[in-house]
Design an enzyme around this catalytic site. Structure first.
Site, mmCIF file in Angstrom:
data_model
loop_
_atom_site.group_PDB
_atom_site.id
_atom_site.type_symbol
_atom_site.label_atom_id
_atom_site.label_comp_id
_atom_site.label_asym_id
_atom_site.label_seq_id
_atom_site.Cartn_x
_atom_site.Cartn_y
_atom_site.Cartn_z
ATOM 1 N N ASN A 149 7.942 11.567 -16.384
ATOM 2 C CA ASN A 149 9.082 12.535 -15.988
ATOM 3 C C ASN A 149 10.611 11.962 -14.947
ATOM 4 O O ASN A 149 9.569 11.814 -13.479
ATOM 5 C CB ASN A 149 8.450 13.831 -15.550
ATOM 6 C CG ASN A 149 9.251 14.882 -15.207
ATOM 7 O OD1 ASN A 149 10.841 14.778 -15.582
ATOM 8 N ND2 ASN A 149 8.599 16.125 -14.882
ATOM 9 N N TRP A 150 11.846 11.473 -15.705
ATOM 10 C CA TRP A 150 12.478 11.061 -14.256
ATOM 11 C C TRP A 150 12.985 11.728 -14.204
ATOM 12 O O TRP A 150 13.694 11.453 -13.317
ATOM 13 C CB TRP A 150 13.280 10.399 -15.240
ATOM 14 C CG TRP A 150 13.131 8.892 -15.906
ATOM 15 C CD1 TRP A 150 11.105 8.243 -15.995
ATOM 16 C CD2 TRP A 150 13.790 8.147 -16.743
ATOM 17 N NE1 TRP A 150 11.491 7.384 -16.459
ATOM 18 C CE2 TRP A 150 13.220 7.155 -16.893
ATOM 19 C CE3 TRP A 150 15.669 8.075 -17.436
ATOM 20 C CZ2 TRP A 150 13.373 5.817 -18.096
ATOM 21 C CZ3 TRP A 150 15.632 7.023 -17.519
ATOM 22 C CH2 TRP A 150 14.998 5.430 -18.575
ATOM 23 N N LYS A 151 12.618 13.220 -14.193
ATOM 24 C CA LYS A 151 13.364 14.110 -13.746
ATOM 25 C C LYS A 151 15.065 14.417 -13.390
ATOM 26 O O LYS A 151 15.772 13.151 -14.423
ATOM 27 C CB LYS A 151 13.063 14.546 -12.038
ATOM 28 C CG LYS A 151 11.357 14.576 -12.214
ATOM 29 C CD LYS A 151 11.343 15.039 -10.882
ATOM 30 C CE LYS A 151 9.146 15.128 -11.163
ATOM 31 N NZ LYS A 151 7.874 15.830 -9.835
ATOM 32 N N HIS A 167 7.893 23.460 -16.280
ATOM 33 C CA HIS A 167 7.803 22.423 -15.334
ATOM 34 C C HIS A 167 7.726 23.043 -14.038
ATOM 35 O O HIS A 167 8.631 23.709 -13.461
ATOM 36 C CB HIS A 167 8.659 21.542 -15.323
ATOM 37 C CG HIS A 167 7.799 19.651 -13.838
ATOM 38 N ND1 HIS A 167 8.656 20.025 -12.666
ATOM 39 C CD2 HIS A 167 7.445 18.776 -14.637
ATOM 40 C CE1 HIS A 167 7.875 19.565 -12.068
ATOM 41 N NE2 HIS A 167 7.292 18.647 -12.653
ATOM 42 N N GLU A 190 9.338 22.817 -11.149
ATOM 43 C CA GLU A 190 10.731 22.597 -10.467
ATOM 44 C C GLU A 190 11.801 23.875 -11.618
ATOM 45 O O GLU A 190 12.510 24.753 -10.910
ATOM 46 C CB GLU A 190 11.174 21.269 -10.612
ATOM 47 C CG GLU A 190 10.593 20.686 -9.389
ATOM 48 C CD GLU A 190 10.505 19.104 -9.482
ATOM 49 O OE1 GLU A 190 11.216 18.461 -10.261
ATOM 50 O OE2 GLU A 190 9.377 18.690 -8.742
ATOM 51 N N GLU A 243 -0.187 20.417 -12.321
ATOM 52 C CA GLU A 243 0.258 19.872 -11.711
ATOM 53 C C GLU A 243 0.622 21.052 -10.197
ATOM 54 O O GLU A 243 1.413 21.614 -10.282
ATOM 55 C CB GLU A 243 2.205 19.083 -11.735
ATOM 56 C CG GLU A 243 1.375 18.948 -12.848
ATOM 57 C CD GLU A 243 3.122 18.117 -12.968
ATOM 58 O OE1 GLU A 243 2.947 16.741 -13.154
ATOM 59 O OE2 GLU A 243 4.538 18.824 -13.277
ATOM 60 N N GLY A 283 5.652 15.258 -5.416
ATOM 61 C CA GLY A 283 6.672 14.565 -4.708
ATOM 62 C C GLY A 283 6.123 14.506 -3.217
ATOM 63 O O GLY A 283 7.695 14.148 -2.286
ATOM 64 N N SER A 324 1.927 13.082 -7.063
ATOM 65 C CA SER A 324 2.254 12.241 -6.243
ATOM 66 C C SER A 324 1.253 10.656 -7.277
ATOM 67 O O SER A 324 0.889 9.681 -6.019
ATOM 68 C CB SER A 324 1.988 12.634 -4.730
ATOM 69 O OG SER A 324 2.587 13.185 -4.446
ATOM 70 N N GLY A 366 5.853 11.516 -12.117
ATOM 71 C CA GLY A 366 7.739 11.171 -11.524
ATOM 72 C C GLY A 366 8.051 10.136 -11.043
ATOM 73 O O GLY A 366 7.676 9.382 -12.038
ATOM 74 N N GLY A 367 7.906 10.533 -9.463
ATOM 75 C CA GLY A 367 8.402 8.987 -8.452
ATOM 76 C C GLY A 367 8.389 7.935 -9.575
ATOM 77 O O GLY A 367 8.620 6.903 -9.180
HETATM 78 P P1 13P Z 1 5.666 13.295 -8.792
HETATM 79 O O1 13P Z 1 4.695 11.952 -9.430
HETATM 80 O O2 13P Z 1 6.721 12.982 -8.086
HETATM 81 O O3 13P Z 1 5.188 13.999 -7.361
HETATM 82 O O4 13P Z 1 5.842 14.206 -9.181
HETATM 83 C C1 13P Z 1 5.298 14.865 -10.234
HETATM 84 C C2 13P Z 1 6.369 15.681 -10.906
HETATM 85 O O5 13P Z 1 6.821 17.060 -10.894
HETATM 86 C C3 13P Z 1 5.825 14.899 -12.680
HETATM 87 O O6 13P Z 1 5.917 15.790 -13.817
#
Ligand code: 13P
Length: 249
Positions: free
Chosen positions: A9-11, A95, A97, A166, A172, A212, A233-234
């Site tokens: 997930n590049w966000k 998600h 977010e 999640e 994050g 994370s 994510g990251g």
């Molecule tokens: P991180 O891996 O950056 O914590 O993000 C997780 C996430 O929200 C993937 O959808």
């Protein structure tokens, strides 16, 4: 292909190495221990889907969100049919977010789930608690509610569903859940799938962990987490790290 996933997930980010170099990097690995999905921001979907196919990579493309509406005067929204046209075969739904920053509630999440299934996208339904819920000891009830309210008739027609656990406090923050904590919640997710969803999903739905995740902290999650893969994510923005996570699954 196994029913295991590694989803990037590049966000609202692009890989610092550049999209082409990233696609070269992930496409160079031929490894079928998990199905890989890259979820870039909307405008990059077509390019990523074409880039992966041009490189002969068996890696799918996914969206990070979708509209619950089919079409019409919904400025700024993107329908599930449009996502499919752009090469997406998966879409994240609900998600955290989206839920916390864009006020998506369970009813909206249910409508999006149903729209995704209607357009032949595999929904990746995200669930998870914040720190307040965890500290109050209500994680299982919270996640069960999220799964229960997501149910719709559309599920009867869904060939495939992915659920991503999640925990919000782990996203994050560099603070990931332990394998034992994840296994506990995954057990209750499977129980809720059995209670509220068409029964085949108890065993057929892949349940992933996200929060994370890095190549350096997955050993315990792989060994103890009782999961079918990761939503990252990251660390997914770096092709070397993404490949290393796959390699350690
Ligand atoms: P991180 O891996 O950056 O914590 O993000 C997780 C996430 O929200 C993937 O959808």
């Amino acid at each position: 292909m196994p029913n295991r996933y590694l989803i990037a997930n590049w966000k609202m980010n692009l890989p610092p190495e550049g999209v082409d170099a990233y696609l070269d990097g992930v496409a160079a690995v031929r490894d079928d221990r998990a199905r890989r999905v890259i979820a870039p921001p909307f405008p990059y979907l077509t390019g990523v889907a074409r880039g992966l196919s041009k490189r002969g990579a068996d890696i799918a493309t996914g969206a990070q969100n979708c509209s619950e509406q089919e079409k019409g005067a919904f400025t700024g929204e993107v329908s599930t049919a449009m996502l499919h046209d752009c090469g997406a075969r998966f879409t994240l739904i609900g998600h955290s977010e989206r839920r916390t920053l864009f006020a998506e509630n369970d009813a909206l999440v249910a409508r999006k789930l149903s729209a995704a299934i209607g357009s032949r996208l595999v929904p990746v339904l995200c669930v998870g608690e914040d720190l307040r819920v965890r500290e109050a000891g209500h994680v299982q009830r919270h996640v069960a509610d999220q799964l229960k309210t997501a149910v719709s008739d559309a599920l009867d027609d869904a060939p495939e569903i992915v659920v991503a656990y999640e925990p919000i406090w782990a996203i994050g923050t560099g603070r990931n859940a332990t394998g034992a904590m994840v296994a506990d919640v995954v057990g209750s997710i499977r129980e809720s799938l059995g209670r509220f969803w068409p029964s085949r999903f108890v065993k057929d739905a892949a349940v992933l962990y996200g929060g994370s995740v890095t190549p350096d902290n997955i050993a315990d999650l792989v060994a103890e987490g009782d999961i079918d893969g990761f939503l990252v994510g990251g660390a997914s923005l770096d092709s070397v790290k993404f490949n290393a996570i796959l390699n350690r699954m």
